[in-house]
Motif scaffolding. Structure first.
Motif, PDB file in Angstrom:
ATOM      1  N   GLU A 156       4.612 -38.378  -3.065  1.00 12.48           N
ATOM      2  CA  GLU A 156       3.927 -37.139  -2.709  1.00 12.48           C
ATOM      3  C   GLU A 156       4.879 -35.957  -2.861  1.00 12.48           C
TER       4      GLU A 156
ATOM      5  N   CYS B 172       5.195 -31.455  -2.414  1.00  9.87           N
ATOM      6  CA  CYS B 172       4.702 -30.238  -1.767  1.00  9.87           C
ATOM      7  C   CYS B 172       4.026 -30.572  -0.430  1.00  9.87           C
ATOM      8  N   ASN B 173       4.806 -31.220   0.450  1.00  7.81           N
ATOM      9  CA  ASN B 173       4.328 -31.593   1.789  1.00  7.81           C
ATOM     10  C   ASN B 173       3.061 -32.447   1.761  1.00  7.81           C
TER      11      ASN B 173
ATOM     12  N   ARG C 212       0.738 -32.576  -0.542  1.00 12.08           N
ATOM     13  CA  ARG C 212      -0.442 -32.029  -1.234  1.00 12.08           C
ATOM     14  C   ARG C 212      -0.750 -32.800  -2.514  1.00 12.08           C
ATOM     15  N   TYR C 213       0.266 -33.130  -3.298  1.00 12.27           N
ATOM     16  CA  TYR C 213       0.062 -33.789  -4.587  1.00 12.27           C
ATOM     17  C   TYR C 213       0.557 -35.234  -4.507  1.00 12.27           C
ATOM     18  N   ARG C 214      -0.310 -36.177  -4.831  1.00 12.08           N
ATOM     19  CA  ARG C 214       0.041 -37.606  -4.815  1.00 12.08           C
ATOM     20  C   ARG C 214       0.020 -38.129  -6.250  1.00 12.08           C
TER      21      ARG C 214
ATOM     22  N   ASP D 135      -4.650 -33.686  -6.160  1.00  9.72           N
ATOM     23  CA  ASP D 135      -4.457 -32.613  -5.197  1.00  9.72           C
ATOM     24  C   ASP D 135      -5.248 -33.000  -3.950  1.00  9.72           C
ATOM     25  N   GLN D 136      -4.550 -33.297  -2.870  1.00  4.90           N
ATOM     26  CA  GLN D 136      -5.194 -33.768  -1.643  1.00  4.90           C
ATOM     27  C   GLN D 136      -5.995 -32.661  -0.953  1.00  4.90           C
ATOM     28  N   HIS D 137      -5.706 -31.386  -1.269  1.00  2.53           N
ATOM     29  CA  HIS D 137      -6.439 -30.271  -0.650  1.00  2.53           C
ATOM     30  C   HIS D 137      -7.770 -30.006  -1.349  1.00  2.53           C
ATOM     31  N   THR D 138      -7.781 -30.113  -2.680  1.00  5.83           N
ATOM     32  CA  THR D 138      -8.993 -29.778  -3.441  1.00  5.83           C
ATOM     33  C   THR D 138      -9.718 -31.008  -3.975  1.00  5.83           C
TER      34      THR D 138
ATOM     35  N   ASP E  99       0.763 -24.201  -8.796  1.00  6.10           N
ATOM     36  CA  ASP E  99       1.799 -24.253  -7.775  1.00  6.10           C
ATOM     37  C   ASP E  99       3.145 -24.331  -8.471  1.00  6.10           C
TER      38      ASP E  99
END
Length: 117
Positions: free
Chosen positions: A40, A42-43, A45-47, A65-68, A115
Motif C-alpha cells: 500500500e 500513500c497511507n 490509499r493505493y493497493r 484506489d481505495q478512496h474512489t 497524486d
C-alpha cells in the motif's frame, strides 16, 4: 555437524537477465524501490494489484484506489531518476491547459496526475 567448504552462492544457479523483466541489480541505493503485490502507498490509499511493465528508469504497477474504488497506474521511478524527471511538471502543465480549455479536442485522452508522493 556439517562443515561447508564452498560458499552457498556457488550452489545457486547463475542469474540470467530475462526479457521484459527489470534487472535485479537496479534494486539498490539510487535504484528501484522494491514493491510487492498488496503493498500500500500513500497511507493505504493505493493497493498494488499487478505489475504492468518496466523500463530503464521506472516500474509501472496497477493499483486500486481505495478512496474512489478505481484502478490507477503507479509509476515508481528509480530514486536517481526521480529528481531529474520532467514528467510530473509536464503533466501539471497539461492539466492546467486542459482546465483553461475544457472543450479542447482530445483532452480526455491526456494522462492526468492524480497524486504525487
Amino acid at each position: 555437524m556439517t562443515t561447508v567448504s564452498e560458499p552457498i552462492e556457488s550452489h545457486l544457479p547463475p542469474y540470467e537477465s530475462l526479457e521484459h523483466v527489470e534487472i535485479l541489480t537496479y534494486y539498490t541505493d539510487g535504484g528501484f524501490h522494491p514493491v510487492h503485490l498488496e503493498d500500500e502507498f500513500c497511507n493505504g490509499r493505493y493497493r498494488v494489484v499487478h505489475k504492468l511493465g518496466n523500463g530503464s528508469y521506472s516500474v509501472v504497477w496497477l493499483a486500486k484506489d481505495q478512496h474512489t474504488n478505481r484502478y490507477v497506474a503507479l509509476k515508481i521511478l528509480r530514486a536517481a531518476a526521480s529528481s531529474s524527471s520532467n514528467e510530473a511538471p509536464i503533466l501539471h502543465i497539461l492539466e492546467e491547459h486542459q482546465s483553461q480549455q475544457p472543450k479542447s479536442r482530445g483532452g480526455q485522452y491526456v494522462a492526468k496526475l492524480l497524486d504525487e508522493f
